[in-house]
Design an enzyme around this catalytic site. Structure first.
Site, PDB file in Angstrom:
ATOM      1  N   SER A 146      39.122  46.420  40.990  1.00 33.43           N
ATOM      2  CA  SER A 146      40.655  46.285  41.597  1.00 33.43           C
ATOM      3  C   SER A 146      40.830  46.936  42.975  1.00 33.43           C
ATOM      4  O   SER A 146      41.492  46.133  43.651  1.00 33.43           O
ATOM      5  CB  SER A 146      41.514  47.263  40.706  1.00 33.43           C
ATOM      6  OG  SER A 146      41.864  46.787  39.479  1.00 33.43           O
ATOM      7  N   HIS A 167      52.677  37.403  43.043  1.00 31.73           N
ATOM      8  CA  HIS A 167      51.342  38.014  43.059  1.00 31.73           C
ATOM      9  C   HIS A 167      51.105  38.289  41.830  1.00 31.73           C
ATOM     10  O   HIS A 167      49.603  38.085  41.681  1.00 31.73           O
ATOM     11  CB  HIS A 167      51.557  39.187  44.149  1.00 31.73           C
ATOM     12  CG  HIS A 167      50.471  40.074  44.173  1.00 31.73           C
ATOM     13  ND1 HIS A 167      49.259  39.751  44.835  1.00 31.73           N
ATOM     14  CD2 HIS A 167      50.045  41.241  43.376  1.00 31.73           C
ATOM     15  CE1 HIS A 167      48.354  40.672  44.613  1.00 31.73           C
ATOM     16  NE2 HIS A 167      48.843  41.483  43.989  1.00 31.73           N
ATOM     17  N   SER A 168      51.553  38.925  41.148  1.00 27.27           N
ATOM     18  CA  SER A 168      51.161  38.973  39.503  1.00 27.27           C
ATOM     19  C   SER A 168      52.556  39.461  38.643  1.00 27.27           C
ATOM     20  O   SER A 168      53.545  39.168  39.062  1.00 27.27           O
ATOM     21  CB  SER A 168      50.319  40.776  39.603  1.00 27.27           C
ATOM     22  OG  SER A 168      51.206  41.527  39.761  1.00 27.27           O
ATOM     23  N   GLU A 205      53.113  33.891  30.269  1.00 25.69           N
ATOM     24  CA  GLU A 205      54.057  34.091  29.129  1.00 25.69           C
ATOM     25  C   GLU A 205      53.772  35.053  28.207  1.00 25.69           C
ATOM     26  O   GLU A 205      54.513  35.931  27.838  1.00 25.69           O
ATOM     27  CB  GLU A 205      54.602  32.526  28.685  1.00 25.69           C
ATOM     28  CG  GLU A 205      55.151  31.712  29.550  1.00 25.69           C
ATOM     29  CD  GLU A 205      55.519  30.363  28.852  1.00 25.69           C
ATOM     30  OE1 GLU A 205      54.772  30.144  27.843  1.00 25.69           O
ATOM     31  OE2 GLU A 205      55.857  29.555  29.601  1.00 25.69           O
TER      32      GLU A 205
END
Length: 434
Positions: free
Chosen positions: A194, A324-325, A108
């Site tokens: 990443s 996923h993200s 959030e």
């Protein structure tokens, strides 16, 4: 197919039964079944046959999924219940709840523009905590990016994790990484990067180094997803781990999706586990929503790999409940009904909570109190993280070299002069000063 509850390593059927006949390393002879000769080529030893036949993913029985609990938190086979004390079990569950609240609030937070990126762990908490609880603190961890529960269980605080997501002056990474790219030398956890799959051959290399240490009692665990298993680095890692006999646990979180690509489009064959025996890896497949099953699997794998200096592949079957993200909207490629099924029937938290309640270790009042405390901890920490200054801008040029080379010294000087000339364009008051 009934789920097998014996924590034994998987041995494939069909022609692998014949392959086991070769363990005596005898000269070519008549096979016990069928009368065929056994061939001993340098590249493979197997029985000759006179009938040609293609082999595919349907030629063998699927590798079974090991579990300990059913969906109601009941132990299926008492012999498989791990010998964990009350304090450990409660700590495991508390960490899972803490992770869930951290996911909700930080997700959030990103939606409100307070941080730039986040990835939730819903549906995979059992893999994190079950595996972390089975390792030694001195074992080295290479994670992908959805294993924050392992960081929490190993002792990283909510404050350290939130500071990293906010990239403030107390971020252990000094603001150089995007959110959720945690790392901790103190807790033997290599910093997340990443690029997908790059941690896999690195983990095997670290394990090989451990192998070369006399009387080694450490192993490496490497987490990766089903999508990462399609990378070339995955095959290289599996092959090197097997041929070099490295004490490494390769743990695949098969959560059904590689971002938006479902496993039905990601690969063919019997999942990721089937690649293990083919490449010479001792292999297990486990129910990743069953925290106790994951604990048993990783504990057995750790005992084996440390004692024998050999790798183990574990495929933990789960479901990625969240997107996923924060860059993803999974409603574009899967139904709400699909998500609800796994949220309701296969929740790792619900199963483990019911297990604790059956043992008399947990109740509704305790749940309410801890849930409030876990939420308050994250909210308070987030509010404090926002007030902290960003790292000094010079940090972006430091720590790469032991001694800063002339070209970076030149860039540093140029930047200093630029900031002095145009101070009104840079919010230096929000950053730590020299």
């Amino acid at each position: 197919m009934a789920l097998k509850t014996g924590a034994s390593f998987v041995k494939l059927n069909a022609f692998r039964r014949a392959a086991r006949l070769l363990s005596t390393r005898t000269r070519p002879e008549t096979a016990q079944n069928g009368g065929g000769k056994i061939a001993e080529f340098p590249g493979a030893r197997a029985p000759y046959v006179s009938e040609m036949k293609f082999f595919n993913e349907t030629s063998y029985e699927p590798i079974p999924i090991y579990r300990v609990m059913d969906n109601n938190g009941q132990i299926i086979d008492k012999n498989e219940e791990p010998n964990l004390d009350k304090a450990t079990l409660i700590n495991m569950y508390k960490t899972m709840v803490q992770l869930s609240h951290m996911d909700k609030i930080l997700y959030e937070s990103q939606r409100q523009g307070r941080i730039s990126f986040y990835m939730t762990n819903y549906g995979e908490e059992g893999i994190h905590i079950g595996s972390a609880s089975a390792l030694s603190p001195k074992d080295l961890v290479f994670s992908q990016y959805r294993e924050v529960g392992v960081f929490l269980y190993r002792g990283m605080t909510v404050t350290e994790l939130v500071n990293q997501c906010y990239g403030n002056c107390e971020d252990p990474g000094k603001g150089r990484q995007m959110p959720v790219h945690y790392g901790s030398k103190h807790h033997n956890m290599v910093t997340i990067s990443s690029p997908l799959g790059t941690q896999m051959p690195q983990a095997v290399g670290a394990a090989y180094a451990y192998k070369r240490v006399p009387n080694n009692d450490r192993c490496v665990i490497c987490y990766f997803g089903d999508g990462a298993a399609s990378e070339g680095d995955a095959h290289a890692a599996f092959n090197f781990a097997a041929t070099l006999d490295c004490p490494v646990i390769m743990l695949c979180r098969n959560n059904g999706y590689a971002i938006s690509t479902p496993t039905s489009e990601q690969y063919r064959g019997d999942g990721i586990a089937s690649r293990g025996p083919a490449l010479g890896l001792h292999t297990l497949r486990v129910d990743g929503t069953d925290t106790l099953a994951v604990h048993n699997a990783v504990k057995r794998a750790r005992d084996f790999t440390v004692a024998n200096n050999k790798p183990v592949l574990i495929e933990a079957m789960a479901y990625r409940v969240g997107h996923h993200s924060t860059s993803d909207d999974s409603s574009a490629y899967r139904s709400v009904e699909e998500i609800q099924k796994w949220t309701k029937d296969e929740s790792p938290l619900q199963k483990f909570k019911l297990y604790l309640e059956h043992k008399g270790y947990w109740d509704a009042e305790t749940e309410k109190a801890w849930s409030k405390e876990a939420r308050d901890t994250v909210v308070r920490t987030m509010q404090e993280a926002e007030k902290k200054k960003k790292p000094n801008w010079k940090e972006m040029l430091e720590d790469v070299y032991y001694e800063m080379p002339p070209r970076l010294q030149k860039q540093m000087k140029q930047m200093e002069e630029h900031l002095k000339k145009y101070p009104e364009h840079y919010p230096l008051n929000q950053h730590e000063s020299d």
